[in-house]
Each structure stands twice: as C-alpha cells, then as structure tokens.
Write an enzyme that holds these catalytic residues in place. Sequence first.
Site, PDB file in Angstrom:
ATOM      1  N   LYS A 168     -26.456 -29.062 -10.805  1.00 28.44           N
ATOM      2  CA  LYS A 168     -26.284 -27.722 -10.237  1.00 28.44           C
ATOM      3  C   LYS A 168     -27.421 -26.842 -10.730  1.00 28.44           C
ATOM      4  O   LYS A 168     -27.566 -26.596 -11.930  1.00 28.44           O
ATOM      5  CB  LYS A 168     -24.943 -27.143 -10.665  1.00 28.44           C
ATOM      6  CG  LYS A 168     -24.722 -25.734 -10.138  1.00 28.44           C
ATOM      7  CD  LYS A 168     -23.324 -25.257 -10.446  1.00 28.44           C
ATOM      8  CE  LYS A 168     -23.096 -23.858  -9.907  1.00 28.44           C
ATOM      9  NZ  LYS A 168     -21.732 -23.405 -10.171  1.00 28.44           N
ATOM     10  N   ARG A 178     -20.602 -15.400  -4.926  1.00 28.45           N
ATOM     11  CA  ARG A 178     -20.208 -14.538  -6.051  1.00 28.45           C
ATOM     12  C   ARG A 178     -19.532 -13.273  -5.528  1.00 28.45           C
ATOM     13  O   ARG A 178     -18.634 -12.734  -6.172  1.00 28.45           O
ATOM     14  CB  ARG A 178     -21.430 -14.220  -6.925  1.00 28.45           C
ATOM     15  CG  ARG A 178     -21.907 -15.466  -7.664  1.00 28.45           C
ATOM     16  CD  ARG A 178     -23.156 -15.237  -8.498  1.00 28.45           C
ATOM     17  NE  ARG A 178     -23.666 -16.498  -9.015  1.00 28.45           N
ATOM     18  CZ  ARG A 178     -24.861 -16.648  -9.573  1.00 28.45           C
ATOM     19  NH1 ARG A 178     -25.666 -15.607  -9.692  1.00 28.45           N
ATOM     20  NH2 ARG A 178     -25.250 -17.833 -10.012  1.00 28.45           N
ATOM     21  N   LYS A 191     -27.623 -17.280 -14.993  1.00 29.14           N
ATOM     22  CA  LYS A 191     -26.972 -18.502 -15.476  1.00 29.14           C
ATOM     23  C   LYS A 191     -27.996 -19.572 -15.871  1.00 29.14           C
ATOM     24  O   LYS A 191     -27.699 -20.757 -15.906  1.00 29.14           O
ATOM     25  CB  LYS A 191     -26.009 -19.022 -14.404  1.00 29.14           C
ATOM     26  CG  LYS A 191     -24.914 -18.009 -14.045  1.00 29.14           C
ATOM     27  CD  LYS A 191     -23.814 -18.602 -13.172  1.00 29.14           C
ATOM     28  CE  LYS A 191     -22.711 -17.576 -12.901  1.00 29.14           C
ATOM     29  NZ  LYS A 191     -21.582 -18.139 -12.118  1.00 29.14           N
ATOM     30  N   GLU A 207     -28.581 -35.253 -16.274  1.00 31.99           N
ATOM     31  CA  GLU A 207     -27.240 -34.645 -16.197  1.00 31.99           C
ATOM     32  C   GLU A 207     -26.280 -35.555 -15.421  1.00 31.99           C
ATOM     33  O   GLU A 207     -25.118 -35.706 -15.788  1.00 31.99           O
ATOM     34  CB  GLU A 207     -27.308 -33.276 -15.498  1.00 31.99           C
ATOM     35  CG  GLU A 207     -28.086 -32.211 -16.264  1.00 31.99           C
ATOM     36  CD  GLU A 207     -27.236 -31.473 -17.292  1.00 31.99           C
ATOM     37  OE1 GLU A 207     -26.079 -31.869 -17.521  1.00 31.99           O
ATOM     38  OE2 GLU A 207     -27.745 -30.488 -17.863  1.00 31.99           O
ATOM     39  N   LYS A 222     -26.345 -29.567  -5.936  1.00 33.66           N
ATOM     40  CA  LYS A 222     -26.105 -28.228  -5.402  1.00 33.66           C
ATOM     41  C   LYS A 222     -27.226 -27.296  -5.793  1.00 33.66           C
ATOM     42  O   LYS A 222     -27.643 -27.342  -6.951  1.00 33.66           O
ATOM     43  CB  LYS A 222     -24.776 -27.739  -5.996  1.00 33.66           C
ATOM     44  CG  LYS A 222     -24.357 -26.362  -5.610  1.00 33.66           C
ATOM     45  CD  LYS A 222     -23.110 -25.991  -6.345  1.00 33.66           C
ATOM     46  CE  LYS A 222     -22.806 -24.552  -6.053  1.00 33.66           C
ATOM     47  NZ  LYS A 222     -21.698 -24.062  -6.818  1.00 33.66           N
ATOM     48  N   SER A 248     -23.121 -21.091  -0.134  1.00 32.39           N
ATOM     49  CA  SER A 248     -22.871 -19.874   0.633  1.00 32.39           C
ATOM     50  C   SER A 248     -24.147 -19.264   1.226  1.00 32.39           C
ATOM     51  O   SER A 248     -24.156 -18.856   2.383  1.00 32.39           O
ATOM     52  CB  SER A 248     -22.167 -18.848  -0.260  1.00 32.39           C
ATOM     53  OG  SER A 248     -22.917 -18.612  -1.441  1.00 32.39           O
ATOM     54  N   TYR A 286     -19.230 -24.757   4.514  1.00 32.72           N
ATOM     55  CA  TYR A 286     -18.471 -23.701   5.192  1.00 32.72           C
ATOM     56  C   TYR A 286     -18.552 -23.872   6.714  1.00 32.72           C
ATOM     57  O   TYR A 286     -18.004 -23.072   7.462  1.00 32.72           O
ATOM     58  CB  TYR A 286     -19.014 -22.329   4.770  1.00 32.72           C
ATOM     59  CG  TYR A 286     -18.992 -22.129   3.266  1.00 32.72           C
ATOM     60  CD1 TYR A 286     -17.809 -21.769   2.619  1.00 32.72           C
ATOM     61  CD2 TYR A 286     -20.132 -22.344   2.488  1.00 32.72           C
ATOM     62  CE1 TYR A 286     -17.767 -21.614   1.240  1.00 32.72           C
ATOM     63  CE2 TYR A 286     -20.105 -22.190   1.111  1.00 32.72           C
ATOM     64  CZ  TYR A 286     -18.917 -21.828   0.494  1.00 32.72           C
ATOM     65  OH  TYR A 286     -18.878 -21.696  -0.883  1.00 32.72           O
TER      66      TYR A 286
HETATM   67  C1  PBG Z   1     -18.792 -21.127  -9.981  1.00 34.43           C
HETATM   68  C2  PBG Z   1     -19.316 -21.636  -8.698  1.00 34.43           C
HETATM   69  C3  PBG Z   1     -20.401 -21.128  -7.956  1.00 34.43           C
HETATM   70  C4  PBG Z   1     -20.405 -21.851  -6.766  1.00 34.43           C
HETATM   71  C5  PBG Z   1     -19.379 -22.783  -6.815  1.00 34.43           C
HETATM   72  N1  PBG Z   1     -18.724 -22.644  -8.022  1.00 34.43           N
HETATM   73  C6  PBG Z   1     -21.326 -20.003  -8.213  1.00 34.43           C
HETATM   74  C7  PBG Z   1     -22.148 -19.906  -9.420  1.00 34.43           C
HETATM   75  O1  PBG Z   1     -22.361 -20.876 -10.165  1.00 34.43           O
HETATM   76  O2  PBG Z   1     -22.591 -18.793  -9.678  1.00 34.43           O
HETATM   77  C8  PBG Z   1     -21.369 -21.602  -5.621  1.00 34.43           C
HETATM   78  C9  PBG Z   1     -20.856 -21.925  -4.258  1.00 34.43           C
HETATM   79  C10 PBG Z   1     -21.607 -21.310  -3.131  1.00 34.43           C
HETATM   80  O3  PBG Z   1     -22.586 -20.554  -3.311  1.00 34.43           O
HETATM   81  O4  PBG Z   1     -21.210 -21.584  -1.994  1.00 34.43           O
HETATM   82  N2  PBG Z   1     -19.234 -21.693 -11.116  1.00 34.43           N
END
Ligand code: PBG
Length: 299
Positions: A168, A178, A191, A207, A222, A248, A286
Amino acid sequence: DFIVPLFVIEGNKLKEAIPSMPGYFRFSLDLLAAKAVSLWKQELKAILLFVKVPDNLKDNKGTEALNHNGLMQRAIKTIKDAVPDMIVITDIALDPYSSFGHDGIVEEGKILNDHSVKILSEMALSHAQAGADIVAPSDMMDGRVLAIRNQLEEANFHDTMIMSYSAKYASAFYGPFRDAVGAQGLLKGDKKTYQIDPPNMEEAIREVEEDINEGADMVMVKPGMPYLDVIREVKNKFKVPTFAYQVSGEYSMLKLAISKSYIPPEVIDESLLCFKRAGADGILTYFAKDWLLRHKNSR
Ligand code: PBG
C-alpha cells in the site's frame, strides 16, 4: 472478480451522497441490508466494509474500534443476517476512529507501531466474532499480519482469512475515501512513515513476502492503475492470490470525466481489464455496479 466497497453510517433510511465520489453513497444499516440483497442478486458476492463514525466517538486509543456493538460489528451482522453467504471483508485500521485521522496510535507526532498492532489484532478478532469472513489490515504497521493471525488462532477462528494490504503506497489518490469515512479533516500530517514511497518497488516486494510469511491468505496492491507494474511483479514472484484496489481517486477521476462526456464510459472496462492483464485475481472497485449495467445484455 469484483469486491464491492460499501460505506456505512448510523441512522435510519439514510442514503447519503459522498460529494467527492459522484454516484457513491453511505448507507444506514437498514438500507445496507437491502443493498446486500441487491448485490447478491447481481452475482456480486463479496463486500468490503468501511464505517464513518461520529467525531465524538473518536479518540487516540481505538476505543470505538473495539466496541463489540460498534457500527462495524453491527454492519457485519446486518449483512450476514440478510445474505448469509455474502463474503464480508472488513477494513482493519484505526483511521475512521482516530482523532488524528491516522491508522495507528499517535504519540508526539509519531505512530506507535507495536502499540497499534496490539489494538489492530483485537479489532480483527472483534470483526471475526461479529461474523466477518475475511479481515483486511490496511494500516501498514510492521508485524500486524502475524499478530492478527495469532490472535485469531488463539480464539479458535481458524477459518477467518486475512487479505493483507501488503503493498500500500503513500498515495494522493485516497483523498475522496478519507472524505467518505470522515478522516480527511482530522488527518495530521501524512502517512509516509508507514505506507510505501511511490518510486519504491523493492519495498513492495519485501512487504508482500513478509505478509505471506506471517500468514496472509491473500495480498493486495494499492492504488491500482498507477501501480500495475507492482501487481505483475508480485504475481510473477509469489503466485499467491493477488488483489488490486482501484481506489477512490481513480474512481472519481473517471466518473467525473465520463459525466462531462470528456471520455466515454468504455474507459471503465479498460480500467478494470488492465488489472486482469496485470495478473490480479480480483479487483476491489467502486465500478462493479457500473460495469454490470454496461454489460447486462451481453451476460
Ligand atoms: C484506511 C484505508 C484507506 C483506504 C482503504 N483503507 C485510506 C488511507 O490509507 O488513507 C483507501 C481506499 C480508497 O481510496 O478507495 N487505512
């Protein structure tokens, strides 16, 4: 191949638009049950759950995340009651519950890895107890997959699976999400101390390898489209069930441009097909409903 993310809120008969995700909504529990039934009828068999909890329930301890009667725990039961065979996958991270908008516990501006891992593994157990089939740690703390695996085993949840967000990246494509879970306004800093640096391929491979060794049943890369090379690399190297998350920001970009007729809706198909070409076994997206609508006559 599709896993459908759903956003859940408290309340009754609420279908709340998410402004930064055109055409996507948050549902209250009553409507969530109906939604699960309708997805099942369309042969969509896996749901990924996210919650938006009221700000007054957020703290820096993950209290509400561990509430056995919390919104997530009730959402899991709601879906399992409505459609027992629906595969329910839950997000394991503290950001929807954190007064800092972070995935772990924060102390003096730092994320406390081991302290967070302990709470995250208890959170995973509480989701399993509520009926989740698969828990999906998205927090990127070190050692969390092993801790969750041990916690589940000790409590006799031998069949609960772990889909790990292994690779990720610290991406700017998560903004609309968010918003959707109400973490955007609260997020202090970024993050980057726990998510992967975008130019780094080797860390992604390390990882993934660690997560497989710690007991992950499935791994995920991701975001999606900007990281197709990572999906291919992971699939070639490890040959384990590998999932792609079309996040998203990817959804909102395409959706908005399609709605303005800047690009035609066929891009949805291409944006999903590329994951299969890259080697993904399944896609968190989505767009599942849009895809089905587009193809309902040819299926
Ligand atoms: C939370 C999480 C996130 C997403 C899935 N779980 C956001 C982040 O790490 O800030 C992102 C999903 C998306 O953008 O569709 N840890």
